[in-house]
Structures are given as C-alpha cells and as structure tokens.
Write a protein that holds these residues in place. Structure first.
Motif, PDB file in Angstrom:
ATOM      1  N   VAL A   1       0.868  -1.192  -0.108  1.00 29.18           N
ATOM      2  CA  VAL A   1       0.039   0.058   0.011  1.00 29.18           C
ATOM      3  C   VAL A   1       0.965   1.284   0.161  1.00 29.18           C
ATOM      4  CG1 VAL A   1      -1.695   1.388   1.013  1.00 29.18           C
ATOM      5  CG2 VAL A   1      -1.670  -1.189   1.250  1.00 29.18           C
ATOM      6  N   PRO A   2       1.173   1.929  -1.190  1.00 30.33           N
ATOM      7  CA  PRO A   2       1.919   3.080  -1.231  1.00 30.33           C
ATOM      8  C   PRO A   2       1.559   4.089  -0.253  1.00 30.33           C
ATOM      9  CG  PRO A   2       1.161   2.121  -3.258  1.00 30.33           C
ATOM     10  CD  PRO A   2       0.501   1.696  -2.357  1.00 30.33           C
ATOM     11  N   GLN A   3       2.603   4.753   0.468  1.00 28.94           N
ATOM     12  CA  GLN A   3       2.469   5.747   1.388  1.00 28.94           C
ATOM     13  C   GLN A   3       2.990   7.061   0.693  1.00 28.94           C
ATOM     14  OE1 GLN A   3       0.766   5.085   4.557  1.00 28.94           O
ATOM     15  NE2 GLN A   3       0.461   3.256   3.248  1.00 28.94           N
ATOM     16  N   GLY A   4       3.608   7.130  -0.342  1.00 30.73           N
ATOM     17  CA  GLY A   4       4.258   8.296  -0.863  1.00 30.73           C
ATOM     18  C   GLY A   4       4.406   8.106  -2.528  1.00 30.73           C
ATOM     19  N   CYS A   5       4.614   9.072  -3.081  1.00 34.79           N
ATOM     20  CA  CYS A   5       4.871   9.061  -4.715  1.00 34.79           C
ATOM     21  C   CYS A   5       5.986   8.122  -5.079  1.00 34.79           C
ATOM     22  CB  CYS A   5       4.964  10.358  -5.162  1.00 34.79           C
ATOM     23  SG  CYS A   5       5.097  10.436  -7.042  1.00 34.79           S
ATOM     24  N   THR A   6       7.304   8.340  -4.374  1.00 37.14           N
ATOM     25  CA  THR A   6       8.332   7.793  -4.722  1.00 37.14           C
ATOM     26  C   THR A   6       8.842   6.976  -3.531  1.00 37.14           C
ATOM     27  OG1 THR A   6       9.927   9.493  -4.050  1.00 37.14           O
ATOM     28  CG2 THR A   6       9.087   9.776  -6.212  1.00 37.14           C
ATOM     29  N   ILE A   7       8.538   7.109  -2.536  1.00 34.64           N
ATOM     30  CA  ILE A   7       9.195   6.433  -1.308  1.00 34.64           C
ATOM     31  C   ILE A   7       7.922   6.263  -0.091  1.00 34.64           C
ATOM     32  CG2 ILE A   7       9.598   8.701  -0.400  1.00 34.64           C
ATOM     33  CD1 ILE A   7      11.953   7.649   1.047  1.00 34.64           C
ATOM     34  N   GLY A   8       8.136   4.947   0.302  1.00 36.83           N
ATOM     35  CA  GLY A   8       7.265   4.419   1.373  1.00 36.83           C
ATOM     36  C   GLY A   8       6.296   3.417   0.991  1.00 36.83           C
ATOM     37  N   ALA A   9       6.109   2.469   1.555  1.00 38.11           N
ATOM     38  CA  ALA A   9       4.971   1.464   1.313  1.00 38.11           C
ATOM     39  C   ALA A   9       4.574   0.513   2.590  1.00 38.11           C
ATOM     40  CB  ALA A   9       5.183   0.662  -0.099  1.00 38.11           C
ATOM     41  N   GLU A  10       3.496   0.539   2.985  1.00 40.79           N
ATOM     42  CA  GLU A  10       3.001  -0.351   3.839  1.00 40.79           C
ATOM     43  C   GLU A  10       2.887  -1.866   3.150  1.00 40.79           C
ATOM     44  OE1 GLU A  10      -0.695  -1.591   6.821  1.00 40.79           O
ATOM     45  OE2 GLU A  10      -0.607   0.795   6.190  1.00 40.79           O
ATOM     46  N   VAL A  11       3.721  -2.605   4.017  1.00 36.39           N
ATOM     47  CA  VAL A  11       3.388  -4.197   3.360  1.00 36.39           C
ATOM     48  C   VAL A  11       2.379  -4.922   4.470  1.00 36.39           C
ATOM     49  CG1 VAL A  11       4.902  -6.396   3.389  1.00 36.39           C
ATOM     50  CG2 VAL A  11       5.932  -4.134   3.035  1.00 36.39           C
ATOM     51  N   ARG A  12       1.629  -5.448   3.752  1.00 35.25           N
ATOM     52  CA  ARG A  12       0.389  -6.349   4.445  1.00 35.25           C
ATOM     53  C   ARG A  12       0.505  -7.932   3.890  1.00 35.25           C
ATOM     54  NH1 ARG A  12      -4.761  -2.158   3.582  1.00 35.25           N
ATOM     55  NH2 ARG A  12      -3.932  -0.713   4.707  1.00 35.25           N
ATOM     56  N   GLY A  13       0.283  -8.785   4.834  1.00 35.32           N
ATOM     57  CA  GLY A  13       0.387 -10.301   4.526  1.00 35.32           C
ATOM     58  C   GLY A  13       1.870 -10.591   4.758  1.00 35.32           C
ATOM     59  N   ALA A  14       2.690 -10.025   5.480  1.00 32.58           N
ATOM     60  CA  ALA A  14       4.140 -10.812   6.013  1.00 32.58           C
ATOM     61  C   ALA A  14       4.179 -10.806   7.562  1.00 32.58           C
ATOM     62  CB  ALA A  14       5.153  -9.689   5.364  1.00 32.58           C
ATOM     63  N   ASP A  15       4.294 -11.752   8.065  1.00 30.54           N
ATOM     64  CA  ASP A  15       4.573 -12.016   9.364  1.00 30.54           C
ATOM     65  C   ASP A  15       5.956 -12.197   9.569  1.00 30.54           C
ATOM     66  OD1 ASP A  15       4.814 -12.659  12.118  1.00 30.54           O
ATOM     67  OD2 ASP A  15       3.429 -14.581  11.907  1.00 30.54           O
ATOM     68  N   LEU A  16       6.624 -11.070  10.239  1.00 35.48           N
ATOM     69  CA  LEU A  16       8.105 -10.973  10.507  1.00 35.48           C
ATOM     70  C   LEU A  16       8.438 -11.821  11.625  1.00 35.48           C
ATOM     71  CD1 LEU A  16       8.781  -7.303   9.864  1.00 35.48           C
ATOM     72  CD2 LEU A  16       8.277  -9.025   8.032  1.00 35.48           C
ATOM     73  N   ALA A  17       7.538 -12.114  12.238  1.00 35.10           N
ATOM     74  CA  ALA A  17       8.052 -13.319  13.432  1.00 35.10           C
ATOM     75  C   ALA A  17       8.383 -14.619  12.863  1.00 35.10           C
ATOM     76  CB  ALA A  17       6.844 -13.198  14.578  1.00 35.10           C
ATOM     77  N   ARG A  18       7.760 -14.929  11.780  1.00 33.19           N
ATOM     78  CA  ARG A  18       8.383 -16.151  11.262  1.00 33.19           C
ATOM     79  C   ARG A  18       9.393 -16.406  10.392  1.00 33.19           C
ATOM     80  NH1 ARG A  18       2.652 -18.984   9.814  1.00 33.19           N
ATOM     81  NH2 ARG A  18       3.930 -20.527   9.146  1.00 33.19           N
ATOM     82  N   PRO A  19      10.142 -17.291  10.231  1.00 31.26           N
ATOM     83  CA  PRO A  19      11.083 -17.368   9.025  1.00 31.26           C
ATOM     84  C   PRO A  19      10.607 -17.033   7.721  1.00 31.26           C
ATOM     85  CG  PRO A  19      11.499 -19.402  10.601  1.00 31.26           C
ATOM     86  CD  PRO A  19       9.904 -18.525  10.868  1.00 31.26           C
ATOM     87  N   LEU A  20      11.533 -16.247   7.033  1.00 30.53           N
ATOM     88  CA  LEU A  20      11.190 -16.084   5.629  1.00 30.53           C
ATOM     89  C   LEU A  20      11.370 -17.203   4.737  1.00 30.53           C
ATOM     90  CD1 LEU A  20      12.264 -11.916   5.263  1.00 30.53           C
ATOM     91  CD2 LEU A  20      10.140 -13.096   6.119  1.00 30.53           C
ATOM     92  N   ASP A  21      10.553 -17.484   3.740  1.00 28.89           N
ATOM     93  CA  ASP A  21      10.939 -18.568   2.787  1.00 28.89           C
ATOM     94  C   ASP A  21      11.668 -17.588   1.738  1.00 28.89           C
ATOM     95  OD1 ASP A  21       9.025 -17.654   0.703  1.00 28.89           O
ATOM     96  OD2 ASP A  21       7.430 -18.402   2.011  1.00 28.89           O
ATOM     97  N   PRO A  22      12.358 -18.163   0.718  1.00 26.31           N
ATOM     98  CA  PRO A  22      13.165 -17.490  -0.367  1.00 26.31           C
ATOM     99  C   PRO A  22      12.374 -16.685  -1.086  1.00 26.31           C
ATOM    100  CG  PRO A  22      14.068 -19.704   0.113  1.00 26.31           C
ATOM    101  CD  PRO A  22      12.893 -19.783   0.765  1.00 26.31           C
ATOM    102  N   ALA A  23      10.941 -17.115  -1.375  1.00 28.63           N
ATOM    103  CA  ALA A  23      10.136 -16.200  -2.198  1.00 28.63           C
ATOM    104  C   ALA A  23       9.781 -14.947  -1.721  1.00 28.63           C
ATOM    105  CB  ALA A  23       8.888 -17.061  -2.675  1.00 28.63           C
ATOM    106  N   LEU A  24       9.453 -15.182  -0.363  1.00 25.25           N
ATOM    107  CA  LEU A  24       8.836 -13.811   0.404  1.00 25.25           C
ATOM    108  C   LEU A  24      10.105 -12.851   0.434  1.00 25.25           C
ATOM    109  CD1 LEU A  24       6.891 -12.222   2.022  1.00 25.25           C
ATOM    110  CD2 LEU A  24       7.318 -13.568   3.765  1.00 25.25           C
ATOM    111  N   ARG A  25      11.142 -13.559   1.064  1.00 24.49           N
ATOM    112  CA  ARG A  25      12.401 -12.587   1.085  1.00 24.49           C
ATOM    113  C   ARG A  25      12.779 -12.005  -0.050  1.00 24.49           C
ATOM    114  NH1 ARG A  25      17.666 -10.758  -0.475  1.00 24.49           N
ATOM    115  NH2 ARG A  25      18.652 -10.308   1.231  1.00 24.49           N
ATOM    116  N   GLU A  26      12.864 -12.515  -1.289  1.00 22.95           N
ATOM    117  CA  GLU A  26      12.930 -11.971  -2.663  1.00 22.95           C
ATOM    118  C   GLU A  26      11.940 -10.795  -2.810  1.00 22.95           C
ATOM    119  OE1 GLU A  26      12.885 -10.648  -6.627  1.00 22.95           O
ATOM    120  OE2 GLU A  26      11.166 -11.897  -5.601  1.00 22.95           O
ATOM    121  N   GLU A  27      10.550 -11.070  -2.599  1.00 21.63           N
ATOM    122  CA  GLU A  27       9.850 -10.131  -2.817  1.00 21.63           C
ATOM    123  C   GLU A  27       9.951  -8.520  -1.935  1.00 21.63           C
ATOM    124  OE1 GLU A  27       5.792 -11.005  -3.213  1.00 21.63           O
ATOM    125  OE2 GLU A  27       6.065 -12.080  -5.250  1.00 21.63           O
ATOM    126  N   LEU A  28       9.997  -8.971  -0.484  1.00 21.11           N
ATOM    127  CA  LEU A  28      10.454  -7.930   0.401  1.00 21.11           C
ATOM    128  C   LEU A  28      11.772  -7.018  -0.095  1.00 21.11           C
ATOM    129  CD1 LEU A  28       9.892  -9.603   3.669  1.00 21.11           C
ATOM    130  CD2 LEU A  28       8.537  -7.813   2.749  1.00 21.11           C
TER     131      LEU A  28
END
Length: 314
Positions: free
Chosen positions: A49-76
């Motif tokens: 969810v963009p928060q600015g025109c060129t900078i800043g986005a809110e990420v939804r659907g990611a639980d940072l308390a859990r280990p990241l699988d490679p696909a999620l890490r790549e997208e982040l």
C-alpha cells in the motif's frame, strides 16, 4: 552559485538566476520512483500500500516473527529497492525475532555510541519523560562515518506517545534527479569527508568521544553514490556527518554542502510515518535519509533498532 532555474522563467533571466541562500527554488520536480529500465512486476506473496509518490509503502500479509521463505524474502527485497522504506503494522517482535528478520539481509552491526537494547545487536532509543533528548530533529543517513555505512535498519516502536513522534524519510535518488545540471556536473566524481565527531559532539563531551577516534577515523565517500543493486545515482551527503568536500576551499565547500543537504527537506521527496506500538520500519540506508520528529513533549517514546552492515560506497 549559478544554476539553471525552471523552464517557466524567461530565458533572459536564466543567466542571472541564483540559488537562494536556503538552497531551495520553486518549480515542477521529476518524481521517478524506479530506476530507468527497471521491470516492475506484480507481487505474489505480499500486498503493498503506497504511502508516498516515490518512497514508502506499507506491507500487508507478511508475518516478520516467522522465518522468511526465499520467495517472500525476494519480494521484500524488491519492495525495499522499489520503495526505499517499508512499514509493517502491529508486528510486536521480540528482540530475537527482530534480529532474525534483519539477518536475512546480512551481518548485523552496532554503534558503541548508542545505548544497548534488551539484547546483543539491538540499540535502544528511550526518549521523553526524564530521558535526555538526543539523535532527533536532524536529517541524516546512519553511520556514514564508517568505511562501510549500514545497508539498512529495522526499527520497532515499543512505546508510542499519544501524539507526535513520527519519523520521516527522504528519497535521495529524487533529490539527485532534481539537482540542476550544472550542480550535477560540479559534484560528479567529487568526494566528501565524513566524521562521527560533529554528529555526536552535540550530545557527548570530548572524554566520551576520544576513545573512538582511532576506531572511526574520518573517511571519504562519493558525494553521489551508485546504488549497488539498482544502479541508481543517489545524493550521499548529510548534515550529521559530512564535514567538507575534498579539494574545495572551506567557504565554497560549506556553501555547496548546505545546498546539497537542504535537498532532503523537500516535501515531495519525503514520506512520514505515524507509529503505533509494535510497528516496524525497514529502510534502505543507502538510498534515504531519515528524521525523528521530537514533538511529543514530556511523553515517552521507546524504539529499538537493528542495523545491517553495508558495503563501501562507490
């Protein structure tokens, strides 16, 4: 310093135009979020969810308390490169979870001049109330006085005041893009000296700083660095740690540095985040500057940060 002003000014004025002492001028700005040739693709494992025109986005659907699988890490990582700072609501990470998340991007580092947090590799900013206000109200990139400044940082707010206490980030690619061409020509290939003492002398006396002078001698970095992953050119000087431009007379260097550092103040290059307890911000220290706003009076604001070691700017 003579510069070209926006094209709306009649050509007869262009030859006489000068940047005001404050370093700003009015006019349309180029706000380009992605590097040239960058192939934008949809995200499969998260929502942005963009928060600015060129900078800043809110990420939804990611639980940072859990280990990241490679696909999620790549997208982040792709989201970080595209948006420069990412926001995650209501994560409520333990210090270990915060460290584990940051380690997905490399080795961690700590700053011995900052207060240690609840565990190793975590620094703590406890402000308001009886605490001393420090390290706020100034635009800066972290630890540019190191030979290899931090790649980025993961900050979590443990305690949030009832009002104020926001953090702002500035897009230093946009800041570079919008420099007048004659200024770009002037700083292309230039280097600047970065030193930890000016940034910390506001808060610590000589006896506290002296033991670290051998560990952190002044270093030189490019005034314009190239992002190692995107190839984007970025303005890389800041008020806290950049002391002079190499090879220039002091007066000329001071005047140019004032102008360059002022570029972070342009609202069009910024995003501002209103914290809630447990929120996390993850930013690219190579591409941004940030500013913690101390406008919460005697209320308490507690944050913990983990920093990721970076590479040598080029």
């Amino acid at each position: 310093m003579t510069v070209t002003v926006p094209s709306a000014v009649p050509p007869t004025v262009l030859r006489e135009a000068r940047v005001p002492e404050g370093g700003m001028y009015e006019g349309a700005r180029t706000l380009r979020r992605l590097p040239e040739g960058w192939q934008e693709r949809p995200y499969q494992h998260l929502e942005l969810v963009p928060q600015g025109c060129t900078i800043g986005a809110e990420v939804r659907g990611a639980d940072l308390a859990r280990p990241l699988d490679p696909a999620l890490r790549e997208e982040l990582n792709r989201a970080l490169l595209e948006w420069k700072v990412l926001f995650f609501r209501a994560q409520h990470l333990t210090s270990a979870q915060q460290r584990d998340f940051a380690r997905n991007w490399g080795e961690l580092e700590t700053n011995p001049l900052l207060a240690r947090g609840s565990s190793e590799d975590v620094v703590r900013f406890d402000k308001g109330g009886a605490a001393t206000s420090t390290f706020e109200n100034v635009w800066h990139a972290d630890v540019t006085f190191r030979e290899r400044p931090a790649l980025g940082a993961v900050l979590q707010l443990r305690e949030v005041p009832p009002f104020g206490g926001d953090t702002m980030w500035a897009d230093m690619a946009a800041a570079y893009d919008n420099l007048p061409q004659d200024v770009k020509d002037r700083i292309d290939g230039a280097t600047a000296v970065h030193d930890f003492i000016p940034g910390f002398a506001r808060f610590y006396g000589p006896e506290r700083l002296a033991p670290y002078q051998d560990e952190f001698p002044p270093v030189e970095h490019p005034v314009v660095r190239t992002h190692p992953e995107t190839g984007r050119r970025l303005l890389f000087v800041n008020t806290s740690f950049t002391t002079r431009i190499t090879g220039m007379e002091r007066e000329e260097s001071d005047r140019l540095l004032r102008y360059l550092c002022q570029q972070a103040h342009v609202p069009e290059y910024q995003v501002r985040f209103r914290w809630q307890p447990g929120d996390v911000a993850f930013w690219d220290n190579r591409a941004t500057q940030h500013y913690a706003v101390n406008d919460y009076g005697s209320h308490r604001r507690v944050a913990e940060r983990v920093a990721i070691a970076g590479d040598r700017p080029f």
